[in-house]
Design a protein around this motif. Structure first.
Motif, PDB file in Angstrom:
ATOM      1  N   ASP A  52      30.204  85.349   6.244  1.00  0.00           N
ATOM      2  CA  ASP A  52      31.226  84.307   6.241  1.00  0.00           C
ATOM      3  C   ASP A  52      31.770  84.212   4.828  1.00  0.00           C
ATOM      4  OD1 ASP A  52      32.795  82.042   6.426  1.00  0.00           O
ATOM      5  OD2 ASP A  52      31.101  80.658   6.551  1.00  0.00           O
ATOM      6  N   ILE A  57      34.929  84.961   9.486  1.00  0.00           N
ATOM      7  CA  ILE A  57      33.720  85.723   9.780  1.00  0.00           C
ATOM      8  C   ILE A  57      34.107  87.195   9.759  1.00  0.00           C
ATOM      9  CG2 ILE A  57      32.001  86.312  11.533  1.00  0.00           C
ATOM     10  CD1 ILE A  57      32.058  83.456  12.461  1.00  0.00           C
ATOM     11  N   PRO A  81      30.925  77.953  10.508  1.00  0.00           N
ATOM     12  CA  PRO A  81      29.925  78.739  11.238  1.00  0.00           C
ATOM     13  C   PRO A  81      28.491  78.412  10.839  1.00  0.00           C
ATOM     14  CG  PRO A  81      31.744  80.122  10.536  1.00  0.00           C
ATOM     15  CD  PRO A  81      31.935  78.796   9.867  1.00  0.00           C
ATOM     16  N   THR A  84      25.010  82.016  14.608  1.00  0.00           N
ATOM     17  CA  THR A  84      26.001  83.032  14.963  1.00  0.00           C
ATOM     18  C   THR A  84      25.309  84.226  15.602  1.00  0.00           C
ATOM     19  OG1 THR A  84      27.363  82.346  13.073  1.00  0.00           O
ATOM     20  CG2 THR A  84      27.899  84.458  14.083  1.00  0.00           C
ATOM     21  N   THR A  95      29.792  81.767  17.670  1.00  0.00           N
ATOM     22  CA  THR A  95      29.329  80.963  16.543  1.00  0.00           C
ATOM     23  C   THR A  95      29.429  79.481  16.840  1.00  0.00           C
ATOM     24  OG1 THR A  95      29.542  80.622  14.140  1.00  0.00           O
ATOM     25  CG2 THR A  95      31.586  80.913  15.393  1.00  0.00           C
TER      26      THR A  95
END
Length: 264
Positions: A52, A57, A81, A84, A95
């Protein structure tokens, strides 16, 4: 990857005292994340890793190169997030958000995405081994199973009011199990990273070393230790290792390729 196999806190084993120089592994790739960037997870067979950074992401392939990314910041500033998961083919991610965010996002590499609401804040998320189903657990003790399209397949309530964490799915008709958190007797500062049954090899981490050992304690492979020596993930087949190094706001990833005799 081996949040596959699960990192398990353990408590007595003495590493072999002698290590040959040829067992020390050098990184096959490295990656420095943007300021504030975070490592999220890795696919259990080592096909990809998720990070991230910069409001997105990013899915990195097994060489550490960018495969694709999802810019969640453009979707909503409420998304941050947490738990995940990535599908076995690395073409879909799921996520969860912050502690008050009651949605899980399911995103495909081709850009399709769907938000899945839940009865309580999501506490964990996992794909099954086919990558076609996703399981969501909540802090209020609810389980939800969804198709990869996002369609709801079933819901179940756990009788005890507990957070559902450490879930995984098996191939036999979607049977759900909870990962075993019990460990072996190991030295007090040791951390069991991964085990394999045949042959009996294991990756262990201490403040002194991170190493692959056989059942007699012989070191088969070793990578340099670090301050946060538990921040290591191992692939299911023992062929890939990712070490996460944090220093202030800087995070670096080191990817290792493992060969025989450590890899069965």
């Amino acid at each position: 990857m081996a949040k596959a196999p699960l990192l398990v806190l353990v408590v007595l084993l003495t590493f072999a005292s002698s290590v040959h120089a040829q067992t020390i592994l050098a990184p096959a790739w490295t990656k420095t994340l943007a300021r504030g960037g975070r490592f999220l997870t890795a696919q259990e067979d080592g096909r990809c890793s998720l990070v991230d950074q910069n409001g997105a992401i990013e899915v990195l392939d097994e060489t550490g190169a960018l495969a694709w990314r999802w810019n969640y910041r453009k979707v909503s500033r409420l998304i941050y997030p947490q738990e995940t998961a990535v599908s076995p083919d690395c073409n879909a991610i799921a996520t969860t958000g912050s502690a008050t965010y009651k949605y899980t996002w399911l995103v495909e590499r081709d850009g399709r995405s769907v938000s899945i609401g839940s009865m309580g804040t999501p506490s964990d998320v996992a794909f099954d081994h086919t990558g076609q189903r996703i399981l969501i657990g909540t802090f209020t003790g609810m389980l939800q199973m969804h198709a990869r399209s996002g369609d709801l397949l079933l819901t179940r309530a756990v009788r005890a009011p507990i957070a559902i964490e450490g879930v995984e799915m098996h191939n036999d008709e979607g049977r759900v199990a909870f990962k075993d958190r019990d460990g072996e007797d190991l030295q007090h500062d040791a951390w069991l990273l991964a085990t394999t049954g045949n042959p009996k090899h294991k990756w262990l981490a201490t403040s002194e070393r991170i190493a692959c050992l056989d059942e007699e304690g012989k070191v088969l492979a070793e990578i340099p230790s670090q301050t946060f020596y538990r921040d290591v993930v191992v692939s299911r087949d023992f062929g890939k290792v990712v070490r996460i190094e944090r220093e202030g706001n800087t995070t670096r990833l080191f990817g290792y390729t493992v060969t025989a005799p450590c890899k069965p």
